[in-house]
Design a protein around this motif. Structure first.
Motif, mmCIF file in Angstrom:
data_model
loop_
_atom_site.group_PDB
_atom_site.id
_atom_site.type_symbol
_atom_site.label_atom_id
_atom_site.label_comp_id
_atom_site.label_asym_id
_atom_site.label_seq_id
_atom_site.Cartn_x
_atom_site.Cartn_y
_atom_site.Cartn_z
ATOM 1 N N UNK A 122 0.936 -1.185 0.133
ATOM 2 C CA UNK A 122 0.243 -0.172 -0.104
ATOM 3 C C UNK A 122 0.870 1.271 0.069
ATOM 4 N N UNK A 123 0.108 2.321 -0.542
ATOM 5 C CA UNK A 123 1.089 3.611 -0.502
ATOM 6 C C UNK A 123 1.100 4.302 1.025
ATOM 7 N N UNK A 124 1.952 5.238 1.172
ATOM 8 C CA UNK A 124 2.225 5.688 2.370
ATOM 9 C C UNK A 124 2.066 7.189 2.312
ATOM 10 N N UNK A 182 5.812 2.905 -1.801
ATOM 11 C CA UNK A 182 5.836 4.327 -2.513
ATOM 12 C C UNK A 182 5.259 5.286 -1.397
ATOM 13 N N UNK A 183 5.631 6.498 -1.422
ATOM 14 C CA UNK A 183 5.518 7.547 -0.491
ATOM 15 C C UNK A 183 4.904 8.828 -1.521
ATOM 16 N N UNK A 212 -6.593 4.308 0.915
ATOM 17 C CA UNK A 212 -5.974 3.134 1.527
ATOM 18 C C UNK A 212 -4.590 3.408 1.773
ATOM 19 N N UNK A 213 -4.339 4.526 2.087
ATOM 20 C CA UNK A 213 -3.020 5.090 2.527
ATOM 21 C C UNK A 213 -2.681 4.479 3.754
ATOM 22 N N UNK A 214 -1.435 4.239 4.247
ATOM 23 C CA UNK A 214 -0.893 3.759 5.646
ATOM 24 C C UNK A 214 0.149 4.849 6.052
#
Length: 385
Positions: free
Chosen positions: A274-276, A302-303, A321-323
């Motif tokens: 997941x993207x951050x 990925x950020x 759905x970012x973390x």
């Protein structure tokens, strides 16, 4: 009291009296006549409303006010480090460094622009180095000028602290503390420390300046703020600063409450899908993020969104759905409200140290020492919960 009405050579003489015990010894040390020193000392004592020395037949003994003021003068003189500096030259240099022009410096100080220009020119000539360069209407300090302005600002801080401490002896509470608040400190420890402190010292003025470390470091080094609270840097790059740890913080991965990984105790590989949204590179949180995935043998996720604002990060998380990786204290309200949830803690070896950073040269005032003790007490109380 305005320090700019004081005479720097007379202040030097007062510091020498405290050290040597006699006016005659101070006169020889600073190359002033004894009558001039006696007159200057009397004028300052009249302004302060308290004696700085007890006059005895065998010399001069500092009073409580003298014991407070003399080390502050000594510290200021260490920063000034030149017999060619006068109060008017120091004030002019600070004003030009702050405003970037002689006209603006004049408006700031109330002094005539030609007088400020002459003071800067005389200072440059005496120190044998260029300090300010004219660029049209602007007066730009070069590296030497910026360094000198920083030292002058620290000297100003010392003198103002000394005078305010002396005035406090008379019951006139004029003291202040300027605090640099990095993101994590604003969640729990700093509000708790402020509440503890103000319960005892309601008269002291607290100024809290919020920002990242990059935004606060120069104001701290220049004396604009007294202490910076937040994540510490290991090792510390600035030789003129010192750090004091308060507690260890173990960040965790967070996402919106109904994230696909919610309730699954995800592995590093599952998180990496997941993207951050994270703090910028070079921060302890970002270092922990990169170390965790690197040690797991995984490419960095990925950020797409970098931000030091918890509010911005929260809004990004709630709609995607970012973390993210944050301290539990930073999102306690959001977790309690059911907006966000913890997916997994960061391993303990990636814990970061939270503490206070001050100048190595800082001589804490009484109220500053009390506030530092309240920070330690607040950190202990938070850690015990």
């Amino acid at each position: 009291m305005d320090i700019w009405s004081l005479n720097l050579r007379h202040l030097h003489a007062i510091e020498r009296i405290a050290h040597l015990g006699t006016v005659s010894g101070a006169a020889r040390a600073v190359n002033l006549s004894q009558p001039a020193i006696t007159q200057g000392l009397g004028r300052l004592e009249d302004l302060l409303g308290v004696p700085l020395f007890e006059r005895r037949h065998d010399g001069m003994i500092p009073t409580a006010a003298g014991h407070i003021l003399s080390p502050r003068i000594a510290a200021a003189l260490t920063h000034i480090n030149s017999p060619h500096v006068t109060m008017s030259r120091m004030r002019a240099m600070l004003a030009v460094a702050e405003t970037g022009s002689y006209t603006s410096a004049s408006a700031l100080t109330g002094l005539a622009a030609p007088s400020i220009h002459r003071a800067i020119s005389d200072l440059s000539l005496a120190l044998r180095r260029t300090l300010v360069t004219r660029r049209g209407k602007f007066a730009m300090t070069n590296e030497a000028g910026r360094q000198l302005a920083r030292e002058f600002r620290l000297a100003q801080v010392e003198l103002e602290a000394g005078l305010s401490e002396v005035m406090a002896l008379r019951g006139h509470e004029t003291r202040r503390i300027a605090i640099g608040a990095m993101p994590l400190s604003r969640a729990r420890i700093l509000p708790a420390a402020v509440a503890r402190f103000l319960a005892r010292r309601p008269q002291v003025r607290l100024t809290i300046v919020e920002g990242s470390r990059a935004e606060l470091i120069e104001p701290l080094r220049s004396g604009v703020i007294d202490v910076m609270v937040g994540a510490l840097r290991m090792p510390l790059a600035e030789a003129d600063l010192v750090q004091r740890p308060l507690f260890a913080d173990v960040p965790a991965f967070y996402a919106r409450y109904d994230h696909p990984l919610a309730g699954q105790a995800p592995t590093a590989a599952e998180l990496a899908r997941f993207p951050f949204t994270l703090a910028p590179r070079g921060t302890p949180l970002r270092d922990g993020f990169e170390g965790y995935f690197s040690e797991s043998g995984l490419p960095l996720p990925a950020v797409p969104v970098e931000s030091g604002s918890v509010m911005m990060i929260r809004q990004v998380l709630m709609g995607t759905d970012f973390i993210t990786l944050l301290s539990p204290d930073q999102v306690a309200v959001e977790v309690e409200a059911g907006w966000l949830r913890s997916l997994a803690p960061l391993p303990d070896q990636f814990a970061r140290s939270i503490g206070m950073t001050t100048r190595a040269s800082l001589l804490p005032t009484q109220v500053q020492s009390e506030f530092f003790a309240d920070l330690e007490a607040a950190a202990g109380a938070c850690g015990a919960e």
